[in-house]
Design a protein around this motif. Structure first.
Motif, PDB file in Angstrom:
ATOM      1  N   GLU A  25       0.821  -1.206   0.000  1.00 50.58           N
ATOM      2  CA  GLU A  25       0.000   0.000   0.000  1.00 50.58           C
ATOM      3  C   GLU A  25       0.861   1.265   0.000  1.00 50.58           C
ATOM      4  O   GLU A  25       0.599   2.216  -0.738  1.00 50.58           O
ATOM      5  N   PHE A 161     -10.914  -3.248   2.892  1.00 51.59           N
ATOM      6  CA  PHE A 161     -10.674  -2.349   1.758  1.00 51.59           C
ATOM      7  C   PHE A 161     -10.206  -3.086   0.511  1.00 51.59           C
ATOM      8  O   PHE A 161     -10.292  -2.548  -0.595  1.00 51.59           O
ATOM      9  N   TYR A 164      -6.949  -2.314  -3.009  1.00 46.74           N
ATOM     10  CA  TYR A 164      -7.211  -1.048  -3.703  1.00 46.74           C
ATOM     11  C   TYR A 164      -5.940  -0.463  -4.323  1.00 46.74           C
ATOM     12  O   TYR A 164      -5.997   0.299  -5.294  1.00 46.74           O
ATOM     13  N   TRP A 165      -4.819  -0.833  -3.768  1.00 50.10           N
ATOM     14  CA  TRP A 165      -3.541  -0.248  -4.202  1.00 50.10           C
ATOM     15  C   TRP A 165      -2.999  -0.885  -5.478  1.00 50.10           C
ATOM     16  O   TRP A 165      -2.018  -0.400  -6.051  1.00 50.10           O
ATOM     17  N   TYR A 166      -3.636  -1.949  -5.959  1.00 51.80           N
ATOM     18  CA  TYR A 166      -3.180  -2.588  -7.197  1.00 51.80           C
ATOM     19  C   TYR A 166      -3.229  -1.622  -8.377  1.00 51.80           C
ATOM     20  O   TYR A 166      -2.433  -1.726  -9.311  1.00 51.80           O
ATOM     21  N   GLU A 167      -4.186  -0.696  -8.335  1.00 49.21           N
ATOM     22  CA  GLU A 167      -4.382   0.232  -9.448  1.00 49.21           C
ATOM     23  C   GLU A 167      -3.362   1.356  -9.470  1.00 49.21           C
ATOM     24  O   GLU A 167      -3.317   2.149 -10.419  1.00 49.21           O
ATOM     25  N   GLY A 173      -7.033   6.161  -3.028  1.00 50.29           N
ATOM     26  CA  GLY A 173      -6.151   5.211  -2.366  1.00 50.29           C
ATOM     27  C   GLY A 173      -5.341   5.861  -1.254  1.00 50.29           C
ATOM     28  O   GLY A 173      -5.156   5.278  -0.179  1.00 50.29           O
ATOM     29  N   ILE A 176      -7.505   6.284   1.769  1.00 61.45           N
ATOM     30  CA  ILE A 176      -7.691   5.024   2.501  1.00 61.45           C
ATOM     31  C   ILE A 176      -6.457   4.696   3.327  1.00 61.45           C
ATOM     32  O   ILE A 176      -6.550   4.307   4.492  1.00 61.45           O
TER      33      ILE A 176
END
Length: 218
Positions: A25, A161, A164-167, A173, A176
């Motif tokens: 993250e 969550f 979400y950080w893959y993008e 992000g 979050i």
């Protein structure tokens, strides 16, 4: 010496936990954009985890060096630092050829500085006729006890969550991630207060003092 090392327990063990478990993250929100993709983030977070293992060791090693410098003892910490550097190089050459790959460099660094700290603290113990080891272990156990529910909170947040950080880096992000860090900070402070870790009181006093100073300035 004992207060400084215990202070590092309080600050750096939680930091190690966060860097080791939330590296993906953190790296993603910081630098995943453009040509720096998800694979790069995963590799970088893997290396970051290796450094997180030695975060306390590095901080404590440099702290002990300053103890020696302040007491005008320069030769011994120099020789220890030389040994740490040599060990770091040797371990790096060995570990980088294992399944660890580039993360082996981080592991080598963590091992070397942690051993260097142990050499300095043991020598200090003998030199000044003992240290209050009970204080060390008491604070360490309290910090570890506080880190168990903190680790649980991290896992709950990661499940809630999702990845979400893959993008890559984004304002959503980042929001979050900041929320996760804030929740962890609040949890740690509450647990430190309940467990009566004196450094927590000092940190809160400094925070209140800064707020009062700002009010006076206004």
């Amino acid at each position: 010496v004992q207060y400084g090392v215990r202070y590092l327990f309080v600050l750096l063990i939680p930091s190690s936990l966060v860097l080791g478990t939330m590296g993906g993250e953190i790296v993603s929100m910081a630098i995943q954009r453009g040509m720096f993709g998800l694979e790069d983030t995963l590799l970088t977070s893997f290396v970051l985890r290796g450094f997180s293992y030695g975060l306390f060791g590095v901080g404590a090693f440099h702290f002990m060096q300053r103890y020696y410098y302040s007491s005008k003892q320069y030769a011994f910490p120099f020789y220890v630092a030389l040994g740490v550097t040599s060990l770091d190089i040797v371990l790096s050459l060995i570990l980088k050829e294992t399944v660890l790959g580039v993360a082996g460099l981080a592991i080598a660094n963590s091992i070397s500085f942690t051993l260097g700290f142990l050499v300095l603290i043991i020598h200090t113990y003998r030199q000044i006729g003992g240290l209050p080891l009970g204080y060390f272990f008491k604070t360490l156990l309290k910090v570890v006890a506080a880190s168990i529910p903190a680790y649980g909170l991290i896992k709950v947040m990661q499940t809630t969550f999702g990845p979400y950080w893959y993008e890559g880096s984004s304002f959503v992000g980042l929001g979050i991630l900041l929320l996760e860090v804030l929740l962890l900070l609040v949890l740690y402070l509450l647990l430190y207060k309940v467990l009566r870790i004196e450094m927590a009181d000092y940190l809160l006093q400094r925070f209140r003092k800064k707020r009062s100073d700002k009010k006076v300035e206004r």
